[in-house]
Write a protein that holds these residues in place. Structure first.
Motif, PDB file in Angstrom:
ATOM      1  N   HIS A 287       0.824  -1.102  -0.008  1.00 53.59           N
ATOM      2  CA  HIS A 287      -0.139  -0.077  -0.034  1.00 53.59           C
ATOM      3  C   HIS A 287       0.737   1.267  -0.006  1.00 53.59           C
ATOM      4  O   HIS A 287       1.976   1.279   0.279  1.00 53.59           O
ATOM      5  N   TYR A 288       0.118   2.447  -0.585  1.00 52.88           N
ATOM      6  CA  TYR A 288       0.955   3.654  -0.373  1.00 52.88           C
ATOM      7  C   TYR A 288      -0.230   4.747  -0.213  1.00 52.88           C
ATOM      8  O   TYR A 288      -1.500   4.331  -0.272  1.00 52.88           O
ATOM      9  N   ILE A 289       0.060   5.773   0.092  1.00 59.41           N
ATOM     10  CA  ILE A 289      -1.006   6.896   0.237  1.00 59.41           C
ATOM     11  C   ILE A 289      -0.571   8.039  -0.876  1.00 59.41           C
ATOM     12  O   ILE A 289       0.458   8.156  -1.026  1.00 59.41           O
ATOM     13  N   TYR A 290      -1.390   8.890  -1.307  1.00 63.14           N
ATOM     14  CA  TYR A 290      -1.326   9.881  -2.214  1.00 63.14           C
ATOM     15  C   TYR A 290      -2.449  10.923  -2.059  1.00 63.14           C
ATOM     16  O   TYR A 290      -3.585  10.710  -1.628  1.00 63.14           O
ATOM     17  N   ILE A 291      -1.980  11.868  -3.036  1.00 60.85           N
ATOM     18  CA  ILE A 291      -2.912  13.088  -3.141  1.00 60.85           C
ATOM     19  C   ILE A 291      -2.862  13.393  -4.661  1.00 60.85           C
ATOM     20  O   ILE A 291      -1.800  13.100  -5.315  1.00 60.85           O
ATOM     21  N   ASP A 292      -3.967  13.614  -5.502  1.00 61.82           N
ATOM     22  CA  ASP A 292      -3.874  13.975  -6.610  1.00 61.82           C
ATOM     23  C   ASP A 292      -4.776  15.086  -7.221  1.00 61.82           C
ATOM     24  O   ASP A 292      -5.596  15.419  -6.493  1.00 61.82           O
ATOM     25  N   THR A 293      -4.936  15.486  -8.544  1.00 62.22           N
ATOM     26  CA  THR A 293      -5.793  16.458  -8.880  1.00 62.22           C
ATOM     27  C   THR A 293      -7.274  15.894  -9.106  1.00 62.22           C
ATOM     28  O   THR A 293      -8.101  16.757  -9.412  1.00 62.22           O
ATOM     29  N   SER A 294      -7.533  14.681  -8.920  1.00 62.08           N
ATOM     30  CA  SER A 294      -8.700  14.181  -8.962  1.00 62.08           C
ATOM     31  C   SER A 294      -9.682  14.352  -7.711  1.00 62.08           C
ATOM     32  O   SER A 294     -10.744  14.422  -7.575  1.00 62.08           O
ATOM     33  N   PHE A 295      -8.908  14.650  -6.595  1.00 61.61           N
ATOM     34  CA  PHE A 295      -9.485  15.029  -5.300  1.00 61.61           C
ATOM     35  C   PHE A 295      -9.400  16.526  -4.705  1.00 61.61           C
ATOM     36  O   PHE A 295      -9.988  17.032  -4.121  1.00 61.61           O
ATOM     37  N   ALA A 296      -8.328  17.191  -5.420  1.00 63.76           N
ATOM     38  CA  ALA A 296      -8.156  18.705  -5.207  1.00 63.76           C
ATOM     39  C   ALA A 296      -7.621  19.477  -6.251  1.00 63.76           C
ATOM     40  O   ALA A 296      -7.299  18.940  -7.343  1.00 63.76           O
ATOM     41  N   LYS A 297      -7.538  20.843  -6.009  1.00 63.68           N
ATOM     42  CA  LYS A 297      -7.166  21.475  -7.052  1.00 63.68           C
ATOM     43  C   LYS A 297      -5.864  22.046  -6.986  1.00 63.68           C
ATOM     44  O   LYS A 297      -5.100  21.918  -5.846  1.00 63.68           O
ATOM     45  N   GLN A 298      -5.328  22.628  -8.039  1.00 64.05           N
ATOM     46  CA  GLN A 298      -3.827  23.206  -7.689  1.00 64.05           C
ATOM     47  C   GLN A 298      -3.831  24.102  -6.705  1.00 64.05           C
ATOM     48  O   GLN A 298      -4.407  25.103  -6.665  1.00 64.05           O
ATOM     49  N   GLY A 299      -2.434  24.057  -6.229  1.00 62.89           N
ATOM     50  CA  GLY A 299      -2.381  24.948  -4.997  1.00 62.89           C
ATOM     51  C   GLY A 299      -2.905  24.512  -3.527  1.00 62.89           C
ATOM     52  O   GLY A 299      -2.421  24.853  -2.504  1.00 62.89           O
ATOM     53  N   GLU A 300      -3.417  23.525  -3.765  1.00 62.70           N
ATOM     54  CA  GLU A 300      -4.338  23.049  -2.334  1.00 62.70           C
ATOM     55  C   GLU A 300      -3.235  22.084  -1.562  1.00 62.70           C
ATOM     56  O   GLU A 300      -2.324  21.284  -2.462  1.00 62.70           O
ATOM     57  N   LYS A 301      -3.468  22.090  -0.300  1.00 64.10           N
ATOM     58  CA  LYS A 301      -2.473  21.264   0.627  1.00 64.10           C
ATOM     59  C   LYS A 301      -2.937  20.076   1.147  1.00 64.10           C
ATOM     60  O   LYS A 301      -4.314  20.150   1.699  1.00 64.10           O
ATOM     61  N   ALA A 302      -2.443  19.179   1.476  1.00 62.79           N
ATOM     62  CA  ALA A 302      -2.592  17.980   2.162  1.00 62.79           C
ATOM     63  C   ALA A 302      -1.464  17.677   3.367  1.00 62.79           C
ATOM     64  O   ALA A 302      -0.431  17.659   2.956  1.00 62.79           O
ATOM     65  N   VAL A 303      -1.912  17.697   4.578  1.00 61.07           N
ATOM     66  CA  VAL A 303      -0.783  17.506   5.599  1.00 61.07           C
ATOM     67  C   VAL A 303      -0.966  16.334   6.448  1.00 61.07           C
ATOM     68  O   VAL A 303      -2.117  15.827   6.894  1.00 61.07           O
ATOM     69  N   LEU A 304       0.261  15.772   6.683  1.00 55.57           N
ATOM     70  CA  LEU A 304       0.329  14.466   7.602  1.00 55.57           C
ATOM     71  C   LEU A 304       0.935  14.947   8.970  1.00 55.57           C
ATOM     72  O   LEU A 304       1.804  15.444   8.693  1.00 55.57           O
ATOM     73  N   LEU A 305       0.391  14.472   9.958  1.00 55.17           N
ATOM     74  CA  LEU A 305       1.031  15.186  11.067  1.00 55.17           C
ATOM     75  C   LEU A 305       1.224  13.737  12.261  1.00 55.17           C
ATOM     76  O   LEU A 305       0.325  12.839  12.347  1.00 55.17           O
ATOM     77  N   SER A 306       2.512  13.548  12.483  1.00 56.91           N
ATOM     78  CA  SER A 306       2.830  12.390  13.324  1.00 56.91           C
ATOM     79  C   SER A 306       2.299  12.601  14.786  1.00 56.91           C
ATOM     80  O   SER A 306       1.989  13.571  15.150  1.00 56.91           O
ATOM     81  N   SER A 307       2.361  11.438  15.610  1.00 58.97           N
ATOM     82  CA  SER A 307       2.334  11.585  16.999  1.00 58.97           C
ATOM     83  C   SER A 307       3.307  12.476  17.500  1.00 58.97           C
ATOM     84  O   SER A 307       4.411  12.655  16.922  1.00 58.97           O
TER      85      SER A 307
ATOM     86  N   ALA B 266       2.765  10.777  -3.905  1.00 54.27           N
ATOM     87  CA  ALA B 266       2.561   9.470  -3.193  1.00 54.27           C
ATOM     88  C   ALA B 266       3.750   9.203  -2.276  1.00 54.27           C
ATOM     89  O   ALA B 266       4.900   9.719  -2.255  1.00 54.27           O
ATOM     90  N   LEU B 267       3.436   8.658  -1.089  1.00 62.82           N
ATOM     91  CA  LEU B 267       4.315   8.174   0.060  1.00 62.82           C
ATOM     92  C   LEU B 267       4.245   6.822   0.105  1.00 62.82           C
ATOM     93  O   LEU B 267       3.249   6.224   0.257  1.00 62.82           O
ATOM     94  N   PHE B 268       5.395   6.039   0.222  1.00 63.46           N
ATOM     95  CA  PHE B 268       5.474   4.511   0.209  1.00 63.46           C
ATOM     96  C   PHE B 268       5.718   4.011   1.459  1.00 63.46           C
ATOM     97  O   PHE B 268       5.312   3.364   2.079  1.00 63.46           O
ATOM     98  N   GLU B 269       6.625   4.961   2.096  1.00 62.53           N
ATOM     99  CA  GLU B 269       7.064   4.703   3.437  1.00 62.53           C
ATOM    100  C   GLU B 269       7.685   5.593   4.164  1.00 62.53           C
ATOM    101  O   GLU B 269       8.211   6.690   3.559  1.00 62.53           O
ATOM    102  N   ILE B 270       7.403   5.931   5.428  1.00 64.92           N
ATOM    103  CA  ILE B 270       8.065   6.930   6.554  1.00 64.92           C
ATOM    104  C   ILE B 270       8.703   5.992   7.290  1.00 64.92           C
ATOM    105  O   ILE B 270       8.093   5.363   8.036  1.00 64.92           O
ATOM    106  N   MET B 271      10.003   6.186   7.630  1.00 67.47           N
ATOM    107  CA  MET B 271      10.811   5.401   8.566  1.00 67.47           C
ATOM    108  C   MET B 271      11.926   6.321   9.371  1.00 67.47           C
ATOM    109  O   MET B 271      12.544   6.999   8.799  1.00 67.47           O
ATOM    110  N   MET B 272      11.474   6.086  10.647  1.00 73.10           N
ATOM    111  CA  MET B 272      12.564   6.791  11.449  1.00 73.10           C
ATOM    112  C   MET B 272      13.471   5.877  12.390  1.00 73.10           C
ATOM    113  O   MET B 272      12.798   5.017  13.135  1.00 73.10           O
ATOM    114  N   THR B 273      14.649   5.712  12.315  1.00 74.58           N
ATOM    115  CA  THR B 273      15.588   4.982  12.887  1.00 74.58           C
ATOM    116  C   THR B 273      16.520   5.646  13.821  1.00 74.58           C
ATOM    117  O   THR B 273      17.123   6.726  13.234  1.00 74.58           O
TER     118      THR B 273
END
Length: 449
Positions: A1-21, A106-113
């Protein structure tokens, strides 16, 4: 799996934000993102952008750690060093959609080591962000594991000392030209570091190949920091190298072959320690000696003996005064306001001695209030140790008042020098004073907000 944003959901210039714990990194850590920015055909002038921020619990702003607009047809890896800190923080990942009907992020992996981003044992699929520079004839490949069909297969790797462990290798069997070169490139460092870099290697027919380690800065300038100068034995050999990265740079492991019978080179277990290598003396000069954010004291800076022109203060931000630049709530230097009404008043701040014949980049932040004329209000000089020869290398020009500004100055002198900052006739704020080595010149008087 991966997560993504694209122009089928939002318009040019719009932002999507992921916030960690809430996170805490009491040891040096490495944050990796596996991502992809896709753009439609035609390369639009306004591509999508991916930004990564840190938000500390006691700060009023987010720190931008990394940003990219680089499009790709495949997954890319970003590696970001996070120095140890006792403060809790959050990671924000922001995607800003660009122009085009099929733009996506698109984001496939976020890893902190735990550990440094330049460290690697080559056991993970993403190879810690190390990449091979493609050459039609010779390249670095992953060895070990189930890959047993190459003439340079080793009995065992160094990490697990097993035939199933992995390592990187480059073989001369496909060399077609004299001095064919293969390069393995590390992630770019993103935080200042200095200490001992170590790695293990094996060579076959060492007289017919040259194995070297280089650093390369953001301007593309190479510097050799290690070279295999004696034939290695059949076992894994340990190499230790003094490594200093006061500014962004990457490591390049390079092998040059003289012909198709040049043998092979294998590499494994790259690691880093902030202490100096055994049996080696300390680096002659560390840029940390000439850097200061004024949070604890004046570091290695001092003032004229006849009086204090600068005071270390901490002022709560309000509508009339901004907080310090480092955190918004910390300390900075303030020109002594009781002298500002006196014509010709000068306050001087002196830096530590700097070795000669080295390129430097001086970076600092300043804010100015209460001036009718900006020209030469704040100036930077360098002078020899005997204080006889003095040269002005920067002065403030017209700039917005009341906001923090960044200044960057590059210089190189054959003799040991010192820095001196002069302040004239009114109130100056300055904070987050930093000096770094550079190998390529920047704009001499570039200032950006």
């Amino acid at each position: 799996h991966y997560i993504y944003i694209d122009t089928s959901f939002a318009k040019q210039g719009e932002k999507a934000v992921l916030l960690s714990s809430d996170l805490q990194a009491e040891e040096w850590s490495c944050l990796r993102l596996v991502y992809q920015i896709a753009i439609p055909a035609g390369s639009p002038s306004d591509p999508s952008q991916l930004n990564l921020y840190m938000r500390f619990e006691d700060e009023s702003f987010d720190r931008l750690l990394w940003s990219t607009k680089e499009p790709s047809d495949s997954w890319l890896i970003a590696s970001l060093d996070l120095p140890n800190s006792s403060k809790k923080f959050q990671i924000l990942i922001e995607g800003v959609l660009g122009q085009g009907n099929t733009a996506s992020i698109a984001l496939f992996e976020i890893m902190m080591t735990t550990g440094y981003c330049i460290e690697c044992d080559f056991e993970e699929n993403h190879l810690c962000g190390f990449v091979n520079r493609w050459n039609p004839n010779v390249n670095w490949f992953v060895g070990g594991g189930t890959i047993r069909n190459t003439p340079s297969t080793l009995p065992q790797d160094h990490t697990f000392k097993s035939e199933l462990g992995h390592y990187m290798y480059v073989d001369s069997v496909y060399v077609k030209h004299f001095q064919e070169v293969a390069q393995l490139i590390s992630p770019m460092t993103t935080a200042p570091m200095s200490g001992c870099l170590s790695f293990y290697y094996q060579l076959q027919q060492g007289n017919d190949n040259v194995f070297s380690l280089y650093t390369r800065d953001g301007g593309g300038l190479y510097e050799e920091i290690w070279k295999m100068d004696r034939p290695g034995n059949a076992a894994w050999n340990l190499a230790e190298v003094e490594f200093s990265a006061p500014y962004a740079m990457e490591l390049i492991f390079e092998v040059a072959f003289n012909g198709p019978k040049g043998g092979y080179v294998a590499l494994d277990d790259i690691s880093f320690s902030p202490v100096h290598c055994q049996n080696q003396t300390e680096l002659p000069f560390s840029t940390m000696e000439a850097s200061c954010n004024f949070e604890e004291d004046l570091c290695n800076f001092y003032q004229d003996k006849e009086g204090s022109g600068w005071s270390r203060v901490k002022i709560k931000p309000n509508v009339y005064r901004a907080g310090d630049h480092t955190s918004g709530l910390g300390y900075y230097l303030l020109a002594n306001t009781k002298f500002t009404s006196q014509s010709g008043y000068i306050g001087r701040l002196y830096g530590p001695s700097l070795p000669g014949n080295l390129p430097y980049c001086l970076r600092f932040y300043y804010a100015i209030y209460g001036f009718l004329k900006m020209s030469d209000t704040l100036a930077v000089y360098i002078f020899e140790e005997n204080h006889v020869v003095q040269e002005k290398i920067w002065s403030v020009l017209e700039s917005p008042r009341g906001v923090w500004m960044q200044a960057e100055i590059t210089f190189k002198k054959p003799m040991p020098t010192k820095l001196k900052k002069n302040k004239f006739k009114s109130v100056i704020f300055i904070s987050a004073f930093k000096i770094f080595f550079v190998n390529v010149p920047l704009d001499n008087e570039n200032t950006t907000e």
